[in-house]
Design an enzyme around this catalytic site. Structure first.
Site, PDB file in Angstrom:
ATOM      1  N   TYR A  78       0.854  -1.187   0.000  1.00  0.00           N
ATOM      2  CA  TYR A  78       0.000   0.000   0.000  1.00  0.00           C
ATOM      3  C   TYR A  78       0.900   1.252   0.000  1.00  0.00           C
ATOM      4  O   TYR A  78       1.873   1.318   0.765  1.00  0.00           O
ATOM      5  CB  TYR A  78      -0.882  -0.040   1.253  1.00  0.00           C
ATOM      6  CG  TYR A  78      -1.669   1.216   1.464  1.00  0.00           C
ATOM      7  CD1 TYR A  78      -2.701   1.562   0.596  1.00  0.00           C
ATOM      8  CD2 TYR A  78      -1.388   2.073   2.517  1.00  0.00           C
ATOM      9  CE1 TYR A  78      -3.418   2.722   0.781  1.00  0.00           C
ATOM     10  CE2 TYR A  78      -2.116   3.239   2.714  1.00  0.00           C
ATOM     11  CZ  TYR A  78      -3.124   3.552   1.836  1.00  0.00           C
ATOM     12  OH  TYR A  78      -3.834   4.703   2.013  1.00  0.00           O
TER      13      TYR A  78
ATOM     14  N   LYS B 108     -11.698  -0.400   5.437  1.00  0.00           N
ATOM     15  CA  LYS B 108     -11.985  -1.141   4.222  1.00  0.00           C
ATOM     16  C   LYS B 108     -13.059  -2.212   4.484  1.00  0.00           C
ATOM     17  O   LYS B 108     -14.187  -1.861   4.740  1.00  0.00           O
ATOM     18  CB  LYS B 108     -10.686  -1.726   3.675  1.00  0.00           C
ATOM     19  CG  LYS B 108      -9.504  -0.716   3.643  1.00  0.00           C
ATOM     20  CD  LYS B 108      -9.714   0.463   2.737  1.00  0.00           C
ATOM     21  CE  LYS B 108      -8.681   1.564   2.901  1.00  0.00           C
ATOM     22  NZ  LYS B 108      -7.277   1.162   2.779  1.00  0.00           N
TER      23      LYS B 108
HETATM   24  C1  PLP Z   1      -6.045   1.665   3.183  1.00  0.00           C
HETATM   25  C2  PLP Z   1      -4.937   0.774   3.540  1.00  0.00           C
HETATM   26  C3  PLP Z   1      -4.078   1.078   4.605  1.00  0.00           C
HETATM   27  C4  PLP Z   1      -4.175   2.365   5.382  1.00  0.00           C
HETATM   28  O1  PLP Z   1      -5.358   2.463   6.114  1.00  0.00           O
HETATM   29  P1  PLP Z   1      -6.138   3.839   6.426  1.00  0.00           P
HETATM   30  O2  PLP Z   1      -7.323   3.374   7.195  1.00  0.00           O
HETATM   31  O3  PLP Z   1      -6.475   4.458   5.101  1.00  0.00           O
HETATM   32  O4  PLP Z   1      -5.214   4.703   7.208  1.00  0.00           O
HETATM   33  C5  PLP Z   1      -3.096   0.149   4.922  1.00  0.00           C
HETATM   34  N1  PLP Z   1      -2.948  -1.003   4.223  1.00  0.00           N
HETATM   35  C6  PLP Z   1      -3.746  -1.312   3.179  1.00  0.00           C
HETATM   36  C7  PLP Z   1      -3.550  -2.596   2.450  1.00  0.00           C
HETATM   37  C8  PLP Z   1      -4.768  -0.443   2.811  1.00  0.00           C
HETATM   38  O5  PLP Z   1      -5.553  -0.755   1.767  1.00  0.00           O
END
Ligand code: PLP
Length: 381
Positions: free
Chosen positions: A102, A199
């Site tokens: 990411y 997510k």
């Molecule tokens: C979105 C995401 C993050 C970061 O998370 P946030 O809630 O946006 O701070 C870390 N790892 C992955 C794989 C992500 O998709």
């Protein structure tokens, strides 16, 4: 009684799920900063919401149960969880990390943790011998994403955990893409699992959250000390939103995956789609390994289209699918990693990984599949 994961989404491991004083079925939002003490030197178990709040605690129990962890700690974002995680390491420590990650994780490693004296080796962790070659006397941890964001590389977690266990290193896995519904890294030997709760766990594109799930008491105590001291815990209302989201995790994951399989097959046959990366396609190089270590493939699809013009037109013409960053929610979203999630990755590195102007990433939601296909069809026409 050991619950099935579908039931854990509602009740965790059957700890106090119903608020006892009222019988409320939906766990209340304890919107309070502080708690009165019953007597001098006494506590109700809660003192100040930076340390702990009943709503966050309830959520943490559910998340720990889903990952079969010893404890889960809730943060204000996935990146806040990563920042807290990195406080475990002293200057001079070395970490081996998946080279495809990411974008925000690459940014914190390269721009924040590096200046604090942590060294990183970005390696292709799908090749275990490359991990072995990167080991140094000061290596403290191995950090894996599987499948990776956005190229969908799959790493053998059991094989990596054999190395970390033998050498006394920490194995940290970002499990955001498959969620605990499909993959449980702690069962495969991980020490810490990281989630962007924004997510799949939250699942409704309506709040930001993060988690560290740990395998033992020692890590739990260390991370709770860091949380108490640095203060990025998840707020009560956001905790409640994630608790509510998790109740439907099992049915969302199934529907999203079912849609993703159909869309991946459709995209794969489209003349303007040049290459497709979905771990649920039997032709994907990580298909067999993912099948072995996870119970599903998830709903993230990346693909290359024939030209930049096709990519831009697709992003501008989609109507049902939204052109937005983030992933994992009930609404389907499409992103342009080059300009969004991976904009801060140096161009040369990005191009080498295939994150170019023809590359798109689709997070498939719960809409009816035909509506999604119709939308892609008109946008790719
Ligand atoms: C979105 C995401 C993050 C970061 O998370 P946030 O809630 O946006 O701070 C870390 N790892 C992955 C794989 C992500 O998709």
């Amino acid at each position: 009684m050991q619950y099935h994961i579908n039931t854990k989404c509602l009740y965790g491991n059957n700890e106090k799920v119903i608020e006892e004083s009222t019988g409320a079925i939906s766990f209340p939002i304890f919107q309070t900063a502080t708690f009165a003490h019953p007597g001098v030197g006494q506590s109700t178990g809660y003192d100040y919401s930076r340390l702990q709040n009943p709503t966050r605690e309830q959520l943490e129990k559910v998340v720990a149960s889903l990952e079969s962890g010893y404890d889960a700690i809730g943060f204000s974002s996935g990146m806040a969880a990563t920042s807290a995680l990195m406080e475990l390491f002293e200057p001079g420590s070395h970490m081996i990390v998946s080279e495809d990650l990411y974008g925000g994780t690459i940014r914190i490693f390269n721009h924040i943790n590096s200046k604090n004296g942590i060294e990183f080796s970005f390696v292709d962790t799908t090749d275990i011998s490359k991990i072995e070659d990167a080991l140094r006397p000061n290596t403290k941890a191995i950090y894996i994403e599987t499948p990776t964001n956005p190229m969908m590389h799959v790493t053998d977690l059991k094989a990596v955990s054999n190395i970390t266990k033998e050498l006394g290193l920490l194995l940290i896995v970002d499990n955001t893409f498959l969620s605990p519904y499909f993959q449980n890294p702690i069962k495969l030997g991980a020490d810490i699992v990281l989630h962007s709760g924004t997510k799949f766990l939250g699942g409704h594109n309506d709040t930001i959250a993060g988690f560290l799930v740990v395998a033992n008491n020692e890590l739990s105590e260390k991370i709770r000390f860091i949380l108490k001291t640095t203060g990025a815990g998840l707020a009560p209302f956001d905790s409640w939103l994630i608790l509510r989201g998790i109740k439907t995790l099992s049915i969302r994951m199934e529907r999203q995956q079912e849609n993703a399989i159909g869309i991946a097959e459709w995209l794969n046959l489209h003349p303007k789609v040049v290459s497709l990366y979905y771990v649920g396609m039997p032709t994907h190089p990580g298909f067999e390994l993912n099948k072995k270590q996870a119970s599903g493939f998830g709903s993230m699809i990346s693909f290359h289209v024939n030209t930049k013009e096709t990519a831009v037109k697709l992003l501008e013409k989609v109507k049902t699918i939204q052109y937005a960053e983030s992933l994992g929610g009930v609404e389907s979203l499409i992103t342009y990693p080059m300009l969004q999630t991976h904009a801060d990755v140096p161009e040369e590195e990005r191009e080498a990984k295939g994150i170019n102007d023809c590359f798109l990433r689709l997070s498939v939601g719960i809409e009816h599949i035909q509506d999604l296909i119709n939308d892609l069809e008109q946008a790719l026409a």
